[in-house]
Design a protein around this motif. Structure first.
Motif, mmCIF file in Angstrom:
data_model
loop_
_atom_site.group_PDB
_atom_site.id
_atom_site.type_symbol
_atom_site.label_atom_id
_atom_site.label_comp_id
_atom_site.label_asym_id
_atom_site.label_seq_id
_atom_site.Cartn_x
_atom_site.Cartn_y
_atom_site.Cartn_z
ATOM 1 N N TRP A 39 -17.691 10.914 -9.945
ATOM 2 C CA TRP A 39 -16.736 9.816 -9.796
ATOM 3 C C TRP A 39 -15.359 10.331 -10.187
ATOM 4 C CZ3 TRP A 39 -17.030 5.452 -7.287
ATOM 5 C CH2 TRP A 39 -18.257 4.826 -7.088
ATOM 6 N N ASN A 40 -14.395 10.126 -9.308
ATOM 7 C CA ASN A 40 -13.009 10.493 -9.595
ATOM 8 C C ASN A 40 -12.291 9.264 -10.122
ATOM 9 O OD1 ASN A 40 -13.114 13.259 -8.393
ATOM 10 N ND2 ASN A 40 -13.602 12.076 -6.561
ATOM 11 N N VAL A 41 -11.971 9.282 -11.411
ATOM 12 C CA VAL A 41 -11.371 8.134 -12.085
ATOM 13 C C VAL A 41 -9.879 8.385 -12.278
ATOM 14 C CG1 VAL A 41 -11.404 6.729 -14.183
ATOM 15 C CG2 VAL A 41 -13.552 7.637 -13.254
ATOM 16 N N THR A 42 -9.076 7.362 -12.015
ATOM 17 C CA THR A 42 -7.628 7.468 -12.168
ATOM 18 C C THR A 42 -7.151 6.469 -13.211
ATOM 19 O OG1 THR A 42 -7.408 8.087 -9.848
ATOM 20 C CG2 THR A 42 -5.411 7.399 -10.977
ATOM 21 N N LEU A 43 -6.467 6.964 -14.243
ATOM 22 C CA LEU A 43 -5.921 6.133 -15.311
ATOM 23 C C LEU A 43 -4.398 6.226 -15.302
ATOM 24 C CD1 LEU A 43 -8.264 7.180 -18.260
ATOM 25 C CD2 LEU A 43 -8.465 5.143 -16.849
ATOM 26 N N GLY A 44 -3.730 5.136 -15.717
ATOM 27 C CA GLY A 44 -2.270 5.135 -15.771
ATOM 28 C C GLY A 44 -1.746 4.196 -16.843
ATOM 29 N N ASP A 45 -0.464 4.259 -17.067
ATOM 30 C CA ASP A 45 0.160 3.358 -18.043
ATOM 31 C C ASP A 45 0.327 1.955 -17.478
ATOM 32 O OD1 ASP A 45 0.406 5.312 -20.035
ATOM 33 O OD2 ASP A 45 2.259 6.078 -19.134
ATOM 34 N N HIS A 46 0.384 1.852 -16.145
ATOM 35 C CA HIS A 46 0.487 0.554 -15.470
ATOM 36 C C HIS A 46 -0.129 0.705 -14.083
ATOM 37 C CE1 HIS A 46 3.899 2.187 -13.160
ATOM 38 N NE2 HIS A 46 4.330 2.691 -14.313
ATOM 39 N N PRO A 47 -0.374 -0.380 -13.361
ATOM 40 C CA PRO A 47 -1.107 -0.299 -12.096
ATOM 41 C C PRO A 47 -0.440 0.527 -10.999
ATOM 42 C CG PRO A 47 -1.144 -2.544 -12.929
ATOM 43 C CD PRO A 47 -0.186 -1.793 -13.792
ATOM 44 N N ASN A 48 0.866 0.795 -11.099
ATOM 45 C CA ASN A 48 1.558 1.589 -10.073
ATOM 46 C C ASN A 48 2.088 2.907 -10.631
ATOM 47 O OD1 ASN A 48 1.553 -0.333 -7.723
ATOM 48 N ND2 ASN A 48 2.580 -1.633 -9.215
ATOM 49 N N ASP A 49 1.452 3.401 -11.682
ATOM 50 C CA ASP A 49 1.917 4.616 -12.348
ATOM 51 C C ASP A 49 1.785 5.830 -11.423
ATOM 52 O OD1 ASP A 49 2.691 6.546 -14.098
ATOM 53 O OD2 ASP A 49 1.136 6.177 -15.586
ATOM 54 N N GLU A 50 2.913 6.496 -11.121
ATOM 55 C CA GLU A 50 2.892 7.684 -10.280
ATOM 56 C C GLU A 50 2.496 8.932 -11.066
ATOM 57 O OE1 GLU A 50 6.597 8.091 -8.271
ATOM 58 O OE2 GLU A 50 6.355 6.249 -7.085
ATOM 59 N N HIS A 51 2.527 8.842 -12.386
ATOM 60 C CA HIS A 51 2.146 9.973 -13.230
ATOM 61 C C HIS A 51 0.771 9.701 -13.842
ATOM 62 C CE1 HIS A 51 6.228 11.424 -12.711
ATOM 63 N NE2 HIS A 51 6.677 10.240 -13.097
#
Length: 393
Positions: A95-107
């Motif tokens: 599973w490739n999981v993506t986490l961010g500081d907010h829902p549209n985080d580019e980093h």
């Protein structure tokens, strides 16, 4: 074809080619490594592989609860939120999981988690690392965002005009020559002209397909925004005045609900509340088929992230279907290694066509300037004789 019509088509071909040639060369050069992006990633050691299991377990591998998969990823970055999680058709163990500081985080932070044990495998780099990332950005938008994408789309349209006009000119040009003739015994310029025309007609269909799909791909951001403003907006309309979520339903249960509603399909990716592919109140579970073609076509299932029930599901509109079909066709991703090899060969041939066209234009300009420079030195009475002599050669 009349001489006037021939001159008109020649003018169209020359200027449509000249305007787009440099940018098409850039796209062909950057597109060549992108055809083999999986292989380059493996060669550079950037591929993510699931750990081997014991033989008795590997024969019937378990499937970890998705909530446990998410918990493992978030344990690395407790202050970040879930954005997406996805699974490749040819790598169901990850599973490739993506986490961010907010829902549209580019980093964002990508994390690969074992789908069987819910253990974190690694934090992967983009396939091929910095080199492939640079090639992709140059190929997609030249590091200029949406304006760069639309500009390359315009260059793609000019390429199509150049191809069509070249086909129109090919028939009268080859009227006195056999197909495939390259006059090696003549001047270098004439030899390159024959090679330019030969490779141009051989790569005709491929160049049209790749050019047309490339133009469609440059509209990806625009088409997605249209879809979000129309289809997605209609799907989440009942929730426009809903209160913010106070608790989240089980992701694993939501996926089971979506799979039961769409038998025969698999989960491609999951968009979490607030991301562009969901809403502040929904999980967006995007299902796809399990074949080479159907795996590219998604069907969104929106599930209430508060109670885990399905609120809407529908087919994608035709323009997004066209976009999804064009993407793998553009890079030759449908037919395995042989299709990749064919795409690479045709890409190299197109580079030669573009380069030779530029060479011919430069040589013709130099020749015209040389003729103009020599013309005043020739006596007027002798000019017609020289002209006729030149034609006979």
């Amino acid at each position: 074809m009349s001489s006037q019509s021939l001159r008109r088509w020649s003018w169209i071909h020359k200027w449509s080619s000249l305007v787009c040639t440099v940018f098409m060369l850039l796209l062909c050069l950057t597109g060549l490594p992108l055809i083999y992006h999986h292989e380059i990633g493996h060669l550079l050691g950037n591929d993510v592989e699931a750990p081997a299991l014991a033989p008795d377990i590997a024969a019937n591998p378990p499937r970890a609860n998705l909530d446990a998969v998410i918990a493992s990823a978030q344990a690395l970055y407790p202050n970040k939120i879930m954005m997406y999680m996805s699974q490749e058709l040819d790598e169901p163990a990850i599973w490739n999981v993506t986490l961010g500081d907010h829902p549209n985080d580019e980093h964002y932070k990508p994390i690969a988690v074992d789908a069987r044990t819910a253990q974190v495998i690694t934090e992967p780099a983009f396939e091929g690392g910095a080199f492939m990332s640079t090639m992709l950005r140059l190929h997609v938008d030249m590091f200029a965002g949406l304006p760069g994408m639309l500009f390359l789309g315009a260059m793609g349209l000019l390429l199509i005009v150049a191809i069509v006009s070249g086909v129109v000119l090919y028939a009268p040009f080859m009227r006195k020559l056999e197909f495939g003739t390259v006059r090696h015994e003549r001047s270098t310029r004439l030899k390159w002209l024959d090679l330019h025309n030969l490779l141009g007609i051989v790569t005709l269909v491929w160049a049209l397909v790749v050019g047309a799909t490339g133009v469609i791909n440059t509209l990806a951001d625009v088409l997605l925004k249209v879809w979000q403003a129309t289809e997605i907006a209609a799907m989440i309309e009942p929730y426009k005045d809903a209160r913010p979520l106070t608790q989240m339903a089980s992701v694993d249960a939501a996926v089971q609900t979506a799979m039961a509603a769409e038998p025969g399909m698999q989960v491609g990716f999951i968009a979490f509340p607030g991301t562009p592919f969901a809403s502040p109140h929904h999980y967006g579970i995007f299902m796809h088929g399990d074949q080479a073609f159907t795996s590219r076509l998604y069907k969104p299932v929106l599930i209430d992230a508060g109670n885990g029930t399905i609120t809407d599901r529908r087919e994608l509109p035709w323009y997004l279907t066209a976009l999804l079909v064009s993407q793998p066709l553009h890079f030759g991703d449908y037919g395995g290694g042989w299709m990749q090899f064919l795409w690479a060969v045709l890409d190299i041939a197109t580079i030669i066509v573009l380069g030779s066209g530029l060479y011919l234009w430069i040589k013709r300009g130099r020749r015209a300037r040389a003729d103009a420079k020599d013309a005043p030195k020739t006596a007027p009475a002798v000019q017609p004789v020289l002209a006729r002599s030149g034609e006979s050669r």
